[in-house]
Design a protein around this motif. Structure first.
Motif, PDB file in Angstrom:
ATOM      1  N   PRO A   1      43.963  41.200  38.828  1.00 48.40           N
ATOM      2  CA  PRO A   1      44.391  40.057  38.015  1.00 48.40           C
ATOM      3  C   PRO A   1      45.048  40.454  36.712  1.00 48.40           C
ATOM      4  O   PRO A   1      46.032  39.853  36.295  1.00 48.40           O
ATOM      5  N   ALA A   2      44.541  41.506  36.050  1.00 47.80           N
ATOM      6  CA  ALA A   2      45.093  41.900  34.752  1.00 47.80           C
ATOM      7  C   ALA A   2      46.538  42.347  34.884  1.00 47.80           C
ATOM      8  O   ALA A   2      47.329  42.183  33.963  1.00 47.80           O
ATOM      9  N   ARG A   3      46.914  42.906  36.022  1.00 48.62           N
ATOM     10  CA  ARG A   3      48.268  43.411  36.187  1.00 48.62           C
ATOM     11  C   ARG A   3      49.293  42.284  36.120  1.00 48.62           C
ATOM     12  O   ARG A   3      50.364  42.411  35.505  1.00 48.62           O
ATOM     13  N   THR A   4      48.988  41.159  36.733  1.00 47.23           N
ATOM     14  CA  THR A   4      49.888  40.012  36.670  1.00 47.23           C
ATOM     15  C   THR A   4      50.060  39.539  35.236  1.00 47.23           C
ATOM     16  O   THR A   4      51.167  39.235  34.783  1.00 47.23           O
ATOM     17  N   THR A   5      48.954  39.498  34.503  1.00 43.15           N
ATOM     18  CA  THR A   5      49.007  39.067  33.106  1.00 43.15           C
ATOM     19  C   THR A   5      49.796  40.054  32.258  1.00 43.15           C
ATOM     20  O   THR A   5      50.596  39.656  31.397  1.00 43.15           O
ATOM     21  N   VAL A   6      49.588  41.334  32.497  1.00 39.65           N
ATOM     22  CA  VAL A   6      50.305  42.357  31.734  1.00 39.65           C
ATOM     23  C   VAL A   6      51.805  42.237  31.962  1.00 39.65           C
ATOM     24  O   VAL A   6      52.603  42.290  31.013  1.00 39.65           O
TER      25      VAL A   6
ATOM     26  N   ILE B   1      54.652  34.090  18.825  1.00 42.72           N
ATOM     27  CA  ILE B   1      53.298  34.631  18.834  1.00 42.72           C
ATOM     28  C   ILE B   1      52.339  33.650  19.506  1.00 42.72           C
ATOM     29  O   ILE B   1      51.430  34.050  20.238  1.00 42.72           O
ATOM     30  N   ALA B   2      52.539  32.359  19.286  1.00 40.01           N
ATOM     31  CA  ALA B   2      51.653  31.351  19.882  1.00 40.01           C
ATOM     32  C   ALA B   2      51.665  31.433  21.408  1.00 40.01           C
ATOM     33  O   ALA B   2      50.631  31.247  22.060  1.00 40.01           O
ATOM     34  N   GLU B   3      52.825  31.721  21.989  1.00 43.51           N
ATOM     35  CA  GLU B   3      52.925  31.822  23.435  1.00 43.51           C
ATOM     36  C   GLU B   3      52.183  33.063  23.945  1.00 43.51           C
ATOM     37  O   GLU B   3      51.499  33.024  24.970  1.00 43.51           O
ATOM     38  N   LEU B   4      52.324  34.174  23.187  1.00 39.39           N
ATOM     39  CA  LEU B   4      51.593  35.387  23.556  1.00 39.39           C
ATOM     40  C   LEU B   4      50.092  35.165  23.439  1.00 39.39           C
ATOM     41  O   LEU B   4      49.314  35.595  24.297  1.00 39.39           O
ATOM     42  N   GLU B   5      49.680  34.479  22.377  1.00 41.99           N
ATOM     43  CA  GLU B   5      48.256  34.201  22.147  1.00 41.99           C
ATOM     44  C   GLU B   5      47.682  33.372  23.298  1.00 41.99           C
ATOM     45  O   GLU B   5      46.564  33.612  23.759  1.00 41.99           O
TER      46      GLU B   5
ATOM     47  N   LEU C   1      47.019  35.662  26.284  1.00 43.05           N
ATOM     48  CA  LEU C   1      45.879  36.544  26.030  1.00 43.05           C
ATOM     49  C   LEU C   1      44.557  35.797  26.160  1.00 43.05           C
ATOM     50  O   LEU C   1      43.563  36.346  26.640  1.00 43.05           O
ATOM     51  N   LYS C   2      44.523  34.567  25.741  1.00 41.43           N
ATOM     52  CA  LYS C   2      43.287  33.788  25.811  1.00 41.43           C
ATOM     53  C   LYS C   2      42.878  33.491  27.254  1.00 41.43           C
ATOM     54  O   LYS C   2      41.703  33.232  27.519  1.00 41.43           O
ATOM     55  N   ARG C   3      43.840  33.544  28.174  1.00 43.84           N
ATOM     56  CA  ARG C   3      43.526  33.245  29.567  1.00 43.84           C
ATOM     57  C   ARG C   3      42.909  34.441  30.297  1.00 43.84           C
ATOM     58  O   ARG C   3      42.349  34.282  31.378  1.00 43.84           O
ATOM     59  N   ASP C   4      43.072  35.628  29.732  1.00 50.91           N
ATOM     60  CA  ASP C   4      42.533  36.835  30.378  1.00 50.91           C
ATOM     61  C   ASP C   4      41.538  37.483  29.419  1.00 50.91           C
ATOM     62  O   ASP C   4      41.912  38.238  28.527  1.00 50.91           O
ATOM     63  N   VAL C   5      40.263  37.174  29.616  1.00 54.92           N
ATOM     64  CA  VAL C   5      39.225  37.631  28.690  1.00 54.92           C
ATOM     65  C   VAL C   5      39.175  39.155  28.623  1.00 54.92           C
ATOM     66  O   VAL C   5      39.084  39.738  27.539  1.00 54.92           O
TER      67      VAL C   5
ATOM     68  N   LEU D   1      42.496  50.993  10.853  1.00 49.67           N
ATOM     69  CA  LEU D   1      42.709  49.763  10.085  1.00 49.67           C
ATOM     70  C   LEU D   1      41.517  49.510   9.156  1.00 49.67           C
ATOM     71  O   LEU D   1      40.377  49.786   9.515  1.00 49.67           O
ATOM     72  N   ARG D   2      41.790  48.982   8.000  1.00 49.54           N
ATOM     73  CA  ARG D   2      40.731  48.728   7.014  1.00 49.54           C
ATOM     74  C   ARG D   2      40.136  47.336   7.146  1.00 49.54           C
ATOM     75  O   ARG D   2      39.261  46.961   6.375  1.00 49.54           O
ATOM     76  N   MET D   3      40.621  46.589   8.101  1.00 45.25           N
ATOM     77  CA  MET D   3      40.113  45.235   8.292  1.00 45.25           C
ATOM     78  C   MET D   3      39.727  45.054   9.742  1.00 45.25           C
ATOM     79  O   MET D   3      40.211  45.762  10.625  1.00 45.25           O
ATOM     80  N   GLU D   4      38.843  44.124  10.006  1.00 52.05           N
ATOM     81  CA  GLU D   4      38.452  43.835  11.372  1.00 52.05           C
ATOM     82  C   GLU D   4      39.372  42.771  11.946  1.00 52.05           C
ATOM     83  O   GLU D   4      39.633  41.738  11.318  1.00 52.05           O
ATOM     84  N   ILE D   5      39.883  43.032  13.147  1.00 54.36           N
ATOM     85  CA  ILE D   5      40.773  42.094  13.830  1.00 54.36           C
ATOM     86  C   ILE D   5      39.917  41.217  14.730  1.00 54.36           C
ATOM     87  O   ILE D   5      39.258  41.705  15.645  1.00 54.36           O
ATOM     88  N   THR D   6      39.924  39.914  14.468  1.00 58.96           N
ATOM     89  CA  THR D   6      39.010  39.014  15.189  1.00 58.96           C
ATOM     90  C   THR D   6      39.714  37.953  16.015  1.00 58.96           C
ATOM     91  O   THR D   6      39.058  37.201  16.730  1.00 58.96           O
ATOM     92  N   SER D   7      41.038  37.862  15.927  1.00 61.25           N
ATOM     93  CA  SER D   7      41.751  36.842  16.695  1.00 61.25           C
ATOM     94  C   SER D   7      42.971  37.456  17.359  1.00 61.25           C
ATOM     95  O   SER D   7      43.504  38.466  16.893  1.00 61.25           O
ATOM     96  N   PHE D   8      43.403  36.832  18.440  1.00 61.56           N
ATOM     97  CA  PHE D   8      44.569  37.337  19.142  1.00 61.56           C
ATOM     98  C   PHE D   8      45.831  37.190  18.292  1.00 61.56           C
ATOM     99  O   PHE D   8      46.699  38.058  18.306  1.00 61.56           O
ATOM    100  N   ARG D   9      45.948  36.083  17.576  1.00 63.96           N
ATOM    101  CA  ARG D   9      47.125  35.885  16.725  1.00 63.96           C
ATOM    102  C   ARG D   9      47.208  36.991  15.674  1.00 63.96           C
ATOM    103  O   ARG D   9      48.281  37.563  15.436  1.00 63.96           O
ATOM    104  N   HIS D  10      46.066  37.285  15.073  1.00 59.40           N
ATOM    105  CA  HIS D  10      46.008  38.357  14.078  1.00 59.40           C
ATOM    106  C   HIS D  10      46.348  39.699  14.732  1.00 59.40           C
ATOM    107  O   HIS D  10      47.064  40.534  14.160  1.00 59.40           O
ATOM    108  N   ALA D  11      45.854  39.915  15.947  1.00 62.95           N
ATOM    109  CA  ALA D  11      46.099  41.169  16.662  1.00 62.95           C
ATOM    110  C   ALA D  11      47.595  41.386  16.885  1.00 62.95           C
ATOM    111  O   ALA D  11      48.128  42.476  16.636  1.00 62.95           O
TER     112      ALA D  11
END
Length: 379
Positions: free
Chosen positions: A178-183, A196-200, A203-207, A224-234
Protein backbone atom coordinates in the motif's frame (compact mmCIF):
# COMPACT_ATOMS: atom_id res chain seq x y z
CA UNK A 1 45.76 -0.30 -17.89
CA UNK A 2 48.29 1.70 -15.89
CA UNK A 3 51.20 -0.33 -14.53
CA UNK A 4 50.55 1.00 -11.00
CA UNK A 5 46.92 0.74 -9.93
CA UNK A 6 44.66 0.07 -6.93
CA UNK A 7 40.90 -0.15 -7.40
CA UNK A 8 38.25 -1.28 -4.93
CA UNK A 9 35.29 -3.50 -5.73
CA UNK A 10 32.77 -4.72 -3.18
CA UNK A 11 30.20 -7.35 -2.32
CA UNK A 12 27.87 -7.73 0.68
CA UNK A 13 27.75 -10.53 3.22
CA UNK A 14 24.24 -11.41 4.40
CA UNK A 15 23.15 -13.38 7.46
CA UNK A 16 20.31 -15.92 7.62
CA UNK A 17 17.75 -13.12 7.83
CA UNK A 18 19.29 -11.54 4.69
CA UNK A 19 20.52 -8.56 6.70
CA UNK A 20 23.89 -7.01 5.90
CA UNK A 21 26.36 -8.46 8.38
CA UNK A 22 29.63 -7.42 6.70
CA UNK A 23 30.98 -5.70 3.61
CA UNK A 24 33.66 -7.43 1.59
CA UNK A 25 36.09 -4.97 0.03
CA UNK A 26 38.43 -6.31 -2.65
CA UNK A 27 41.49 -4.17 -3.34
CA UNK A 28 42.92 -4.94 -6.77
CA UNK A 29 46.42 -3.45 -6.58
CA UNK A 30 49.54 -3.84 -8.69
CA UNK A 31 51.85 -4.22 -5.66
CA UNK A 32 51.62 -4.52 -1.88
CA UNK A 33 53.23 -1.09 -1.61
CA UNK A 34 50.51 0.37 -3.85
CA UNK A 35 47.87 -1.34 -1.73
CA UNK A 36 49.32 0.11 1.48
CA UNK A 37 49.49 3.59 0.00
CA UNK A 38 45.86 3.34 -1.07
CA UNK A 39 44.66 1.98 2.30
CA UNK A 40 46.46 4.77 4.15
CA UNK A 41 44.82 7.41 1.96
CA UNK A 42 41.40 5.81 2.50
CA UNK A 43 41.63 5.53 6.29
CA UNK A 44 39.56 8.71 6.95
CA UNK A 45 36.81 7.36 4.70
CA UNK A 46 36.77 3.77 5.95
CA UNK A 47 33.24 2.38 6.49
CA UNK A 48 32.26 1.84 10.13
CA UNK A 49 28.67 0.56 10.09
CA UNK A 50 29.54 -3.13 9.59
CA UNK A 51 32.46 -5.49 9.76
CA UNK A 52 34.76 -5.30 6.72
CA UNK A 53 36.41 -8.32 5.12
CA UNK A 54 39.42 -6.98 3.22
CA UNK A 55 40.83 -9.01 0.34
CA UNK A 56 43.97 -8.19 -1.63
CA UNK A 57 42.81 -10.69 -4.26
CA UNK A 58 45.89 -11.90 -6.18
CA UNK A 59 48.47 -10.27 -3.91
CA UNK A 60 49.85 -12.71 -1.29
CA UNK A 61 49.31 -11.15 2.16
CA UNK A 62 52.58 -10.33 3.92
CA UNK A 63 53.69 -8.80 7.20
CA UNK A 64 54.15 -5.48 5.39
CA UNK A 65 50.38 -5.02 5.66
CA UNK A 66 50.63 -4.61 9.42
CA UNK A 67 52.21 -1.18 8.93
CA UNK A 68 48.69 0.07 8.18
CA UNK A 69 46.68 1.18 11.21
CA UNK A 70 44.04 -1.53 10.88
CA UNK A 71 40.52 -0.41 11.82
CA UNK A 72 38.98 -2.54 14.56
CA UNK A 73 36.10 -3.63 12.33
CA UNK A 74 38.36 -4.89 9.52
CA UNK A 75 39.52 -8.48 9.02
CA UNK A 76 42.28 -9.36 6.57
CA UNK A 77 41.49 -12.25 4.26
CA UNK A 78 44.11 -14.99 3.94
CA UNK A 79 43.40 -17.02 0.78
CA UNK A 80 43.74 -20.75 1.23
CA UNK A 81 46.10 -20.77 -1.77
CA UNK A 82 48.52 -18.43 0.07
CA UNK A 83 48.90 -20.60 3.19
CA UNK A 84 52.05 -22.22 1.81
CA UNK A 85 53.77 -18.91 0.95
CA UNK A 86 56.52 -18.07 3.51
CA UNK A 87 55.62 -14.35 3.66
CA UNK A 88 52.01 -15.23 4.44
CA UNK A 89 53.06 -17.82 7.03
CA UNK A 90 55.15 -15.13 8.73
CA UNK A 91 52.13 -12.81 8.77
CA UNK A 92 49.89 -15.50 10.28
CA UNK A 93 52.46 -16.27 12.99
CA UNK A 94 52.55 -12.59 13.92
CA UNK A 95 48.74 -12.41 13.99
CA UNK A 96 48.70 -15.44 16.34
CA UNK A 97 51.06 -13.64 18.71
CA UNK A 98 49.07 -10.41 18.58
CA UNK A 99 45.68 -12.21 18.55
CA UNK A 100 44.77 -10.27 15.40
CA UNK A 101 41.56 -11.77 13.93
CA UNK A 102 41.66 -13.02 10.36
CA UNK A 103 39.39 -14.42 7.65
CA UNK A 104 40.24 -17.62 5.77
CA UNK A 105 39.17 -17.05 2.16
CA UNK A 106 38.27 -19.35 -0.72
CA UNK A 107 38.36 -22.36 1.55
CA UNK A 108 37.61 -25.65 -0.19
CA UNK A 109 36.28 -27.44 2.90
CA UNK A 110 38.95 -30.14 3.07
CA UNK A 111 42.45 -28.63 3.00
CA UNK A 112 44.33 -28.18 6.30
CA UNK A 113 44.93 -24.71 7.70
CA UNK A 114 47.09 -23.46 10.58
CA UNK A 115 45.77 -22.67 14.02
CA UNK A 116 45.12 -18.92 13.97
CA UNK A 117 42.55 -16.41 15.21
CA UNK A 118 40.14 -17.07 12.34
CA UNK A 119 37.05 -14.90 12.96
CA UNK A 120 35.43 -15.61 9.57
CA UNK A 121 35.84 -18.02 6.69
CA UNK A 122 34.64 -17.73 3.10
CA UNK A 123 33.86 -21.22 1.85
CA UNK A 124 33.83 -21.70 -1.92
CA UNK A 125 30.29 -23.00 -2.52
CA UNK A 126 31.32 -24.39 -5.89
CA UNK A 127 33.77 -26.77 -4.17
CA UNK A 128 32.19 -27.39 -0.78
CA UNK A 129 28.60 -27.11 0.43
CA UNK A 130 29.24 -27.82 4.10
CA UNK A 131 30.77 -25.50 6.70
CA UNK A 132 31.72 -28.31 9.08
CA UNK A 133 35.49 -28.03 8.59
CA UNK A 134 35.60 -24.26 8.22
CA UNK A 135 36.91 -22.08 11.06
CA UNK A 136 35.11 -19.09 12.59
CA UNK A 137 31.85 -17.77 11.21
CA UNK A 138 31.47 -19.63 7.91
CA UNK A 139 30.03 -17.72 4.94
CA UNK A 140 29.21 -19.34 1.61
CA UNK A 141 30.87 -17.56 -1.30
CA UNK A 142 30.22 -18.07 -5.01
CA UNK A 143 26.51 -18.86 -4.55
CA UNK A 144 25.01 -18.63 -8.06
CA UNK A 145 21.29 -18.10 -7.41
CA UNK A 146 18.59 -17.30 -4.88
CA UNK A 147 17.67 -20.99 -4.61
CA UNK A 148 21.30 -21.91 -3.93
CA UNK A 149 21.56 -19.14 -1.33
CA UNK A 150 18.50 -20.45 0.50
CA UNK A 151 20.02 -23.93 0.51
CA UNK A 152 23.35 -22.57 1.75
CA UNK A 153 21.71 -20.71 4.60
CA UNK A 154 20.42 -23.98 6.04
CA UNK A 155 24.05 -24.80 6.83
CA UNK A 156 26.12 -21.60 6.74
CA UNK A 157 25.90 -18.52 8.97
CA UNK A 158 25.57 -16.34 5.89
CA UNK A 159 26.29 -15.85 2.19
CA UNK A 160 28.56 -13.42 0.39
CA UNK A 161 27.94 -12.17 -3.14
CA UNK A 162 25.46 -10.77 -5.65
CA UNK A 163 23.03 -13.64 -6.19
CA UNK A 164 20.07 -11.33 -5.42
CA UNK A 165 20.77 -9.15 -8.48
CA UNK A 166 20.55 -12.03 -10.94
CA UNK A 167 16.77 -12.36 -10.87
CA UNK A 168 13.74 -10.37 -9.77
CA UNK A 169 12.25 -10.80 -6.34
CA UNK A 170 9.63 -13.58 -6.30
CA UNK A 171 5.93 -12.63 -6.36
CA UNK A 172 6.70 -9.11 -7.53
CA UNK A 173 3.78 -9.14 -9.98
CA UNK A 174 1.22 -9.19 -7.16
CA UNK A 175 -0.49 -6.08 -5.82
CA UNK A 176 2.21 -3.66 -4.56
CA UNK A 177 2.51 -2.74 -0.92
CA UNK A 178 0.00 0.00 0.00
CA UNK A 179 2.76 2.50 0.83
CA UNK A 180 4.21 2.19 -2.67
CA UNK A 181 1.05 3.54 -4.29
CA UNK A 182 1.04 6.46 -1.88
CA UNK A 183 4.72 7.17 -2.45
CA UNK A 184 4.22 7.25 -6.23
CA UNK A 185 1.26 9.61 -5.77
CA UNK A 186 3.31 11.95 -3.58
CA UNK A 187 6.23 11.93 -6.03
CA UNK A 188 3.85 12.92 -8.82
CA UNK A 189 2.39 15.75 -6.70
CA UNK A 190 5.84 17.08 -5.86
CA UNK A 191 6.86 17.05 -9.50
CA UNK A 192 3.71 19.09 -10.23
CA UNK A 193 4.57 21.59 -7.43
CA UNK A 194 1.31 20.82 -5.66
CA UNK A 195 0.19 22.85 -2.65
CA UNK A 196 1.38 21.77 0.81
CA UNK A 197 -2.25 21.19 1.84
CA UNK A 198 -2.63 18.59 -0.91
CA UNK A 199 0.55 16.80 0.18
CA UNK A 200 -0.62 16.91 3.81
CA UNK A 201 -3.93 15.30 2.83
CA UNK A 202 -2.16 12.34 1.20
CA UNK A 203 0.21 11.87 4.14
CA UNK A 204 -2.69 11.78 6.58
CA UNK A 205 -4.22 8.88 4.67
CA UNK A 206 -1.17 6.65 5.15
CA UNK A 207 -0.37 6.40 8.86
CA UNK A 208 2.78 4.28 8.39
CA UNK A 209 4.24 6.64 5.79
CA UNK A 210 3.47 9.72 7.86
CA UNK A 211 5.03 8.10 10.92
CA UNK A 212 8.22 7.32 9.02
CA UNK A 213 8.47 10.91 7.79
CA UNK A 214 8.06 12.38 11.28
CA UNK A 215 10.51 9.84 12.74
CA UNK A 216 13.04 10.73 10.04
CA UNK A 217 12.76 14.47 10.68
CA UNK A 218 12.99 14.07 14.46
CA UNK A 219 15.99 11.72 14.29
CA UNK A 220 19.38 12.89 15.62
CA UNK A 221 20.80 12.62 12.09
CA UNK A 222 18.67 15.59 10.99
CA UNK A 223 20.00 17.78 13.78
CA UNK A 224 16.84 19.91 14.05
CA UNK A 225 16.46 21.97 17.21
CA UNK A 226 12.70 21.69 17.22
CA UNK A 227 10.28 18.80 17.32
CA UNK A 228 8.24 18.27 14.16
CA UNK A 229 4.70 17.30 15.15
CA UNK A 230 2.57 17.89 12.05
CA UNK A 231 2.73 16.89 8.42
CA UNK A 232 2.36 20.49 7.26
CA UNK A 233 5.30 21.48 9.42
CA UNK A 234 7.27 18.47 8.14
CA UNK A 235 6.79 19.42 4.48
CA UNK A 236 7.62 23.09 5.08
CA UNK A 237 10.75 22.26 7.10
CA UNK A 238 12.06 19.61 4.74
CA UNK A 239 11.29 21.36 1.45
CA UNK A 240 10.09 19.91 -1.84
CA UNK A 241 13.40 18.68 -3.31
CA UNK A 242 14.60 16.94 -0.12
CA UNK A 243 11.13 15.42 0.32
CA UNK A 244 11.23 14.13 -3.27
CA UNK A 245 14.62 12.57 -2.57
CA UNK A 246 13.40 10.97 0.67
CA UNK A 247 10.33 9.54 -1.07
CA UNK A 248 12.49 8.19 -3.89
CA UNK A 249 14.65 6.36 -1.33
CA UNK A 250 11.50 5.12 0.38
CA UNK A 251 10.18 3.80 -2.94
CA UNK A 252 12.99 1.25 -3.17
CA UNK A 253 12.19 0.19 0.42
CA UNK A 254 8.50 -0.38 -0.29
CA UNK A 255 8.79 -4.15 -0.79
CA UNK A 256 8.67 -6.37 2.30
CA UNK A 257 10.81 -9.20 0.91
CA UNK A 258 13.65 -10.35 3.24
CA UNK A 259 16.27 -9.44 0.61
CA UNK A 260 15.30 -5.76 0.67
CA UNK A 261 18.25 -4.71 2.91
CA UNK A 262 20.70 -6.01 0.30
CA UNK A 263 18.82 -4.47 -2.63
CA UNK A 264 18.44 -1.21 -0.77
CA UNK A 265 22.14 -1.07 0.05
CA UNK A 266 22.93 -1.67 -3.63
CA UNK A 267 20.57 1.08 -4.83
CA UNK A 268 21.71 3.64 -2.27
CA UNK A 269 25.40 2.92 -2.83
CA UNK A 270 25.02 3.33 -6.58
CA UNK A 271 22.97 6.51 -6.07
CA UNK A 272 25.42 8.19 -3.72
CA UNK A 273 28.40 7.06 -5.81
CA UNK A 274 26.93 8.66 -8.95
CA UNK A 275 26.01 11.80 -7.05
CA UNK A 276 29.55 11.98 -5.70
CA UNK A 277 31.08 11.72 -9.17
CA UNK A 278 28.57 14.11 -10.73
CA UNK A 279 30.63 17.13 -9.74
CA UNK A 280 33.47 15.92 -11.95
CA UNK A 281 31.37 15.68 -15.11
CA UNK A 282 28.19 17.76 -14.83
CA UNK A 283 26.73 20.95 -13.45
CA UNK A 284 25.73 20.91 -9.78
CA UNK A 285 22.00 20.76 -10.56
CA UNK A 286 22.43 17.37 -12.28
CA UNK A 287 23.70 15.63 -9.15
CA UNK A 288 20.13 14.90 -8.02
CA UNK A 289 19.30 13.32 -11.37
CA UNK A 290 22.33 11.05 -11.13
CA UNK A 291 21.31 10.09 -7.59
CA UNK A 292 17.91 9.00 -8.94
CA UNK A 293 19.60 7.16 -11.79
CA UNK A 294 21.53 4.99 -9.36
CA UNK A 295 18.61 4.61 -6.98
CA UNK A 296 16.15 3.37 -9.61
CA UNK A 297 18.67 1.09 -11.34
CA UNK A 298 17.42 -1.84 -9.21
CA UNK A 299 13.73 -1.41 -10.11
CA UNK A 300 13.75 -4.37 -12.54
CA UNK A 301 14.89 -6.65 -9.69
CA UNK A 302 12.35 -5.05 -7.39
CA UNK A 303 9.31 -5.13 -9.68
CA UNK A 304 10.06 -8.00 -12.04
CA UNK A 305 9.26 -5.68 -14.97
CA UNK A 306 11.43 -4.18 -17.74
CA UNK A 307 12.77 -0.73 -16.81
CA UNK A 308 10.51 1.04 -19.31
CA UNK A 309 7.50 -0.43 -17.49
CA UNK A 310 8.68 0.04 -13.90
CA UNK A 311 9.72 3.66 -14.60
CA UNK A 312 6.48 4.57 -16.39
CA UNK A 313 4.70 5.97 -13.27
CA UNK A 314 7.63 8.32 -12.59
CA UNK A 315 8.42 11.62 -14.26
CA UNK A 316 12.20 11.49 -14.64
CA UNK A 317 14.76 13.50 -16.64
CA UNK A 318 15.29 12.10 -20.12
CA UNK A 319 18.97 11.41 -19.38
CA UNK A 320 17.94 9.18 -16.45
CA UNK A 321 15.45 7.27 -18.60
CA UNK A 322 18.00 6.86 -21.39
CA UNK A 323 20.58 5.44 -18.98
CA UNK A 324 18.15 3.02 -17.33
CA UNK A 325 16.15 1.90 -20.38
CA UNK A 326 18.46 2.15 -23.40
CA UNK A 327 21.77 2.18 -21.47
CA UNK A 328 22.57 5.28 -23.48
CA UNK A 329 23.00 9.01 -22.97
CA UNK A 330 25.33 11.08 -20.79
CA UNK A 331 24.65 9.19 -17.52
CA UNK A 332 25.03 5.65 -18.88
CA UNK A 333 28.87 5.48 -18.66
CA UNK A 334 28.84 6.48 -14.98
CA UNK A 335 26.08 3.99 -14.20
CA UNK A 336 28.15 1.29 -15.90
CA UNK A 337 31.10 2.31 -13.71
CA UNK A 338 29.00 2.00 -10.55
CA UNK A 339 27.81 -1.46 -11.60
CA UNK A 340 31.36 -2.53 -12.50
CA UNK A 341 32.42 -1.86 -8.90
CA UNK A 342 30.22 -4.84 -7.94
CA UNK A 343 32.26 -7.31 -10.01
CA UNK A 344 34.84 -9.68 -8.54
CA UNK A 345 37.01 -9.04 -11.59
CA UNK A 346 38.56 -5.56 -11.87
CA UNK A 347 39.05 -5.57 -15.65
CA UNK A 348 35.71 -3.96 -16.58
CA UNK A 349 35.93 -1.44 -13.73
CA UNK A 350 39.46 -0.33 -14.61
CA UNK A 351 38.69 -0.10 -18.32
CA UNK A 352 35.54 1.95 -17.68
CA UNK A 353 37.27 4.24 -15.15
CA UNK A 354 40.18 4.91 -17.50
CA UNK A 355 37.85 5.61 -20.44
CA UNK A 356 36.04 8.22 -18.32
CA UNK A 357 39.18 9.65 -16.75
CA UNK A 358 38.09 8.66 -13.23
CA UNK A 359 41.25 8.26 -11.16
CA UNK A 360 41.46 5.30 -8.81
CA UNK A 361 41.67 7.61 -5.78
CA UNK A 362 38.45 9.35 -6.82
CA UNK A 363 36.66 6.04 -7.43
CA UNK A 364 37.82 4.44 -4.17
CA UNK A 365 36.88 7.37 -1.97
CA UNK A 366 33.49 7.81 -3.66
CA UNK A 367 32.74 4.09 -3.29
CA UNK A 368 33.57 3.97 0.43
CA UNK A 369 31.63 7.15 1.20
CA UNK A 370 28.66 5.83 -0.78
CA UNK A 371 28.75 2.49 1.03
CA UNK A 372 28.77 4.12 4.46
CA UNK A 373 25.97 6.46 3.38
CA UNK A 374 23.85 3.47 2.35
CA UNK A 375 24.56 1.51 5.51
CA UNK A 376 23.71 4.42 7.78
CA UNK A 377 20.35 4.95 6.05
CA UNK A 378 19.58 1.22 6.24
CA UNK A 379 20.20 0.98 9.97
Amino acid sequence: MNTAFAYLTREPALNRRFQITANRLCLHASTTEQALQTLTALTPHWPQSHAVLLSLMRLPPSIKLLSWAWPENTFLEIPQQALTIPATQQLIAHCVQQETPLCLAWYDGVSPYPDAPWRFSLVDWRKCQSPDAAPGVALAWGVPSRAAAQTALHHFAGVCGWFFLKEALPNTQCEPAPARTTVLHLIALLQQDAEIAELEKVLKRDVALGYRLLRYLNSPAMGLRMEITSFRHAVSILGYRPLLRWLSVLLVHSHDHPEMPALSQTALTRARYLERLAAEFFDADEAEALFLCGLFSILPQLTGEPPEVSLEPLTLPEAVKAALIQRDGPYAPLLALAEASESASPARLIAQAESLGVASAMHNQALLEALEFADQINQ
